[in-house]
Design a protein around this motif. Structure first.
Motif, PDB file in Angstrom:
ATOM      1  N   UNK A  73       0.843  -1.330   0.053  1.00 33.28           N
ATOM      2  CA  UNK A  73       0.068   0.000  -0.213  1.00 33.28           C
ATOM      3  C   UNK A  73       0.754   1.372   0.048  1.00 33.28           C
ATOM      4  N   UNK A  74       1.778   0.914   0.645  1.00 34.42           N
ATOM      5  CA  UNK A  74       2.653   2.290   1.040  1.00 34.42           C
ATOM      6  C   UNK A  74       4.394   1.987   0.723  1.00 34.42           C
ATOM      7  N   UNK A  75       4.974   2.931  -0.241  1.00 31.71           N
ATOM      8  CA  UNK A  75       6.286   2.642  -0.296  1.00 31.71           C
ATOM      9  C   UNK A  75       7.072   3.785   0.433  1.00 31.71           C
ATOM     10  N   UNK A  76       7.774   3.284   1.301  1.00 27.59           N
ATOM     11  CA  UNK A  76       8.922   4.582   1.761  1.00 27.59           C
ATOM     12  C   UNK A  76      10.049   4.637   1.079  1.00 27.59           C
ATOM     13  N   UNK A  77      10.464   5.935   0.793  1.00 28.30           N
ATOM     14  CA  UNK A  77      11.622   6.005   0.008  1.00 28.30           C
ATOM     15  C   UNK A  77      12.737   7.059   0.917  1.00 28.30           C
ATOM     16  N   UNK A  78      13.667   6.245   1.438  1.00 30.82           N
ATOM     17  CA  UNK A  78      14.668   6.976   2.369  1.00 30.82           C
ATOM     18  C   UNK A  78      15.779   7.964   1.702  1.00 30.82           C
TER      19      UNK A  78
END
Lengths: 625, 326
Positions: free
Chosen positions: B218-223
């Protein structure tokens, strides 16, 4: 409490005493090291102090005036720069308003938007001004886009009615509204570009089939155009700068805008907002600065020029150095010149003073300095003349005294012991009575010769020959009187007979020899008179073989204090000694050598001066010694 | 007399000494400050994510009398490559280095290359043992801020939420710290971490076409910025995917997709401040080196802000987000 007060009082007194002592020490030190009593030092210090004061006053006055000038110049330059920037900015904004006016009055008002499009005209206007524009757009009162140039996709979900520029335009219908710089948020740009714009918005009347409704015309000016104008004003690399803010004090342009946004720098814009269009001095973050404000017409924006005071001092730095160099050079020149001038003034005075000191030290013939300025020269001349006069007077007194003494001595010398005369005459009487006529004649002849030499026509200097003759006459008389109890021999070198001598110097010696040496000799007495030359001197000795005296006593005979008068001519050896010295100098005179039971030798020491009238006269006058 | 002459001599000597001193000062008035040459080595230096940094760097350099030479680089693949670029700059006379360390595979090589040259690291440090002055955002805080933006963006409804993490360059300890911090913050929220991919793994899997298997989150976190851009690109290229992206970055592309709604929230470090501060620190280092003193290690943390579509055009946000680049 009382105790505390007393301690405080004592502490104060101690402090005052310490300060006094300190000052005294400083005073002593200065006195020791800065001898101000010399005239040169006084002149030099006075001149230097006066010069420094005048110079200091002039420098401070001129520097102050120069600083004010520079400050005025800066203020004037700032005002000029600000005016020029305001003119450029107003020109640019007027252009923008003109675009808006042109769009409204030439396009929108003429169009029935129900059947006509304004895209072409809008595009044309945009193309003509695209260097300064980002976009032109027209919205209906409910925020729908009517037309825009350049043609672009409107961002989804963008409600322009919430934008400040829209609300401003709708809020005040009659006016143009300039926004602060912001990032345009109207159209989609797939190249990810963003545009900083200043929005010029106004309310416009839109015509739809003859019905008018309100709308908003938006001209988004490229922020970089305004940035360019203000960057030009900030081209100078100095710390002076110009910034622009809106009527609420929000910064539109600032050379350190990004730094202000990032919180690295700050600006006193809110304070400047309250300023009128003038120059003010303010202090911001510990920095003093001159702030000049100029309001940009129509927009109410304010252009602010900031000149940190540091800029003046930096600008003045080289001038300050130059002033210091000039002052130091002038001081150096003053010190050296003062030294030269004071030395020039003081040197003759010092020389004159040295002459006086020499005179004071006992030199009766000082070389009085005459030179320098007219006054000093006059002083020198006067002093020299005074010294000469004093010398002359002293010399006169000495001569007078000498003459007086000579006269006294001569007068004394010329006095023949009355006993001698009485006894001689008595002897002559007895000879005549005893019918010894020849002897009486001899005696009278000798006496006459003796008196002739004694008189010598009043001369004091006579030939040695005459003096010897006088001595022989005297001895001949005495021998008769003393019935030949002693022998008298004269051994005189003939060459000395023609030299000068003081007259009547042998007779007192012979008289002493007879009285003290021969009286009890019973025919064994012997008196010898020797005369000879040794080098440039002549010696006449009177030797007797009398009882003699100890040498110490003999030495005392020539000192004034031991002058005794017992018997004899009454003249004494000291008078003979003094007369010789007076005529020939202190190196001459008598020498007495005596030894008890052996006899006494008295030596007359005189210079060998050939007798001539000239020499005789000079010696008489005391001009030759 | 001697005393007087001594006094005058003393006064004249003092005056001459002042004269010499003032003359020296006068000669030096207006003398331009010495400029130092500093090389700036950044990974993919022409990327627009560096714009704000470069702007700050330039302004800081101008104020601190530094000549900058931003080395033109592509995407640096290894530390060796980076060291080669540094060596070349030093050979060309660089007196100082501002470096974005792109890997930590051989710190000895880096140390050897840099030597005694004054160096400021940006964005990443070399670990707690290093002695380098660093100007960077605290990656731990960044990770936590990203997690917080996820929690806010998903309205706290995290139960069963599947999250994929693009963890960036995990060879860097700062990135590892960022990931760690993110995971700590998200732990216990009810969300499930479906996958974590490092930059290297992402590139490899993208090349192998394996990424679709992981699309079911659902969510992509890009660091980091690259990860955010990769996620956005992947999303744009695959219309069947409906990720909600939360990330860190400040490139125009990342911001554009934030504006478009593809990115829900972006944690943006203050690039301008980072650039300005690194120039300042470099100037201090050079000054201390000139005077023979040794500078202490200093760590400057750069602030960051969390931007969403809602606050993107807030005045204070756009001032940071959109640098006015001349």
């Amino acid at each position: 409490m009382e105790c505390h007060l007393r301690n405080t009082e004592q502490g104060k007194i101690r402090l005052v005493n310490k300060i006094k002592k300190g000052w005294e020490k400083v005073g002593c030190w200065l006195k020791r090291h800065m001898e101000l009593r010399s005239i040169q030092m006084m002149i030099a210090v006075s001149f230097t102090v006066v010069s420094v004061c005048i110079m200091g006053f002039l420098v401070l006055t001129l520097y102050g005036q120069f600083s004010r000038r520079i400050e005025d110049q800066y203020v004037e330059n700032s005002a000029q720069l600000l005016n020029q920037t305001a003119i450029n900015l107003e020109g640019h904004l007027r252009n923008m308003r003109w675009i808006s006016d042109a769009m409204y009055y030439s396009v929108i008002k003429d169009k029935d938007l129900a059947v006509q499009s304004m895209d072409d005209e809008m595009n044309l206007l945009y193309e003509a001004n695209k260097d300064n524009l980002v976009s032109i757009a027209c919205y209906t009162n409910d925020g729908n886009l009517t037309a825009a140039a350049p043609i672009a996709t409107v961002k989804a979900d963008v409600d322009v009615t919430t934008h400040q520029w829209f609300q401003d335009a709708v809020g005040q219908l009659e006016n143009f509204h300039f926004s602060t710089p912001h990032v345009q948020n109207l159209f989609d740009d797939p190249s990810y570009r963003y545009y900083w714009v200043i929005s010029l918005s106004r309310t416009v009347e839109l015509n739809h089939n003859g019905e008018t409704s309100l709308g908003v015309l938006l001209v988004d000016m490229n922020y970089s155009s305004i940035e360019r104008i203000l960057k030009k004003a900030n081209e100078d690399a100095s710390a002076e700068y110009v910034y622009l803010m809106d009527q609420d004090g929000e910064i539109i342009y600032h050379p350190k805008q990004d730094q202000i946004y990032a919180g690295i720098s700050s600006e006193n814009n809110l304070a400047a907002l309250a300023y009128e269009d003038e120059t003010f001095q303010e202090s911001f973050e510990g920095e003093k600065r001159l702030v000049t404000v100029k309001t940009v017409s129509y927009t109410g924006w304010k252009l602010v020029s900031v000149v940190p005071m540091e800029v003046y001092s930096m600008g003045m730095e080289s001038t300050r150095y130059l002033v210091i160099i000039l002052v130091i050079l002038a001081l150096l020149a003053t010190v050296l010149l003062n030294q030269l001038v004071s030395a020039r003034i003081a040197k003759p005075l010092k020389k004159l003073n040295a002459s006086v000191e020499e005179w004071e030290a006992g030199n009766l013939h000082p070389d009085i300095y005459v030179g320098g300025s007219t006054e000093v020269m006059h002083l020198g001349n006067t002093l020299r003349s005074t010294v000469e006069q004093i010398q002359q007077l002293m010399q006169d007194i000495v001569v007078e005294q000498e003459e007086k003494r000579k006269s006294e001595l001569d007068a004394l010398q010329s006095q023949i012991n009355p006993h001698f005369l009485y006894n001689t005459l008595d002897s002559i009487v007895w000879m005549i009575t005893g019918e010894k006529y020849e002897e009486a004649v001899f005696m009278v002849t000798q006496l006459a010769s003796l008196f002739r030499v004694s008189l010598s026509q009043g001369k004091t200097i006579i030939r040695i020959e005459d003096e010897i003759r006088h001595a022989q006459n005297y001895m001949n008389i005495q021998k008769i009187r003393y019935k030949n109890v002693f022998q008298a021999d004269f051994d005189i070198e003939p060459e000395i007979l023609g030299y000068c001598t003081v007259k009547l110097i042998l007779q007192p010696l012979l008289e002493n020899a007879i009285y003290y040496g021969m009286e009890y000799m019973d025919g064994e007495g012997e008196i010898r008179v020797n005369g000879y030359r040794k080098g440039d001197d002549i010696f006449l000795e009177v030797q007797d073989n009398g009882p003699g005296i100890p040498q110490e006593e003999a030495d005392r005979l020539l000192t004034e204090g031991n002058r005794e008068r017992k018997r004899g001519s009454g003249v004494g050896l000291i008078n003979v000694h003094s007369r010789i010295q007076l005529r020939f100098g202190p190196q001459y005179g008598l020498q007495i050598e005596s030894c008890p039971d052996e006899g006494t030798t008295v030596t007359i020491h005189i210079p060998a001066i050939p007798y001539s009238e000239e020499n005789q006269r000079q010696l008489e006058e005391g001009k030759r010694k | 007399m001697m005393g007087k002459r001594l006094w005058i001599g003393l006064i004249v000597t003092v005056m001459v000494a002042i004269l010499i001193y003032v003359s020296y000062g006068m000669v030096n008035v207006g003398k331009k400050e010495t400029y130092h040459s500093v090389a700036v080595v950044l990974g993919d230096s022409s990327h627009d994510r560096w714009n704000a940094f470069k702007e700050g760097l330039e302004q800081g350099a101008e104020e601190n009398h530094i000549h900058l030479n931003v080395v033109f680089t592509g995407v640096l693949q290894s530390q060796e490559e980076e060291c080669t670029a540094i060596r070349r700059e030093l050979e060309n006379g660089a007196e100082g280095l501002i470096v974005q360390v792109i890997a930590e595979e051989s710190p000895e090589l880096f140390e050897e290359t840099v030597g005694e040259t004054p160096t400021v690291l940006i964005e990443n440090d070399m670990g707690s043992e290093d002695e380098y002055t660093t100007v960077a955002a605290d990656q731990g805080e960044i990770g936590a801020a990203v997690a917080q933006s996820v929690l806010s963006g998903e309205s706290g409804d995290m139960q069963g939420l599947r999250i994929g993490v693009l963890a960036g360059n995990q060879s860097m300890h700062s990135q590892r710290k960022c990931l760690e911090s993110f995971l700590d913050a998200i732990e216990g929220s009810g969300a499930e971490i479906a996958w974590i991919r490092s930059e290297e793994e992402w590139d490899r899997d993208a090349a192998a076409g394996l990424l679709h298997e992981d699309a079911e989150v659902d969510v992509v976190v890009a660091l980091d910025n690259n990860a955010t851009e990769c996620a956005v690109t992947f999303l744009q290229e695959n219309s069947d995917i409906s990720w909600r992206i939360y990330g860190e970055g400040r490139s125009e592309k990342a911001i554009y997709y934030l504006d478009k709604g593809s990115v829900k929230a972006l944690v943006v470090p203050g690039g301008f401040y980072m650039g300005y501060r690194s120039a300042e620190l470099m100037a201090r280092k050079l000054k201390l080196k000139t005077s023979g003193e040794k500078d202490e290690k200093a760590e400057t943390h750069v602030d960051f802000l969390t931007v969403t579509r809602e606050n993107l055009y807030d005045k204070n946000v756009e001032k940071i987000l959109y640098p006015i680049v001349s």
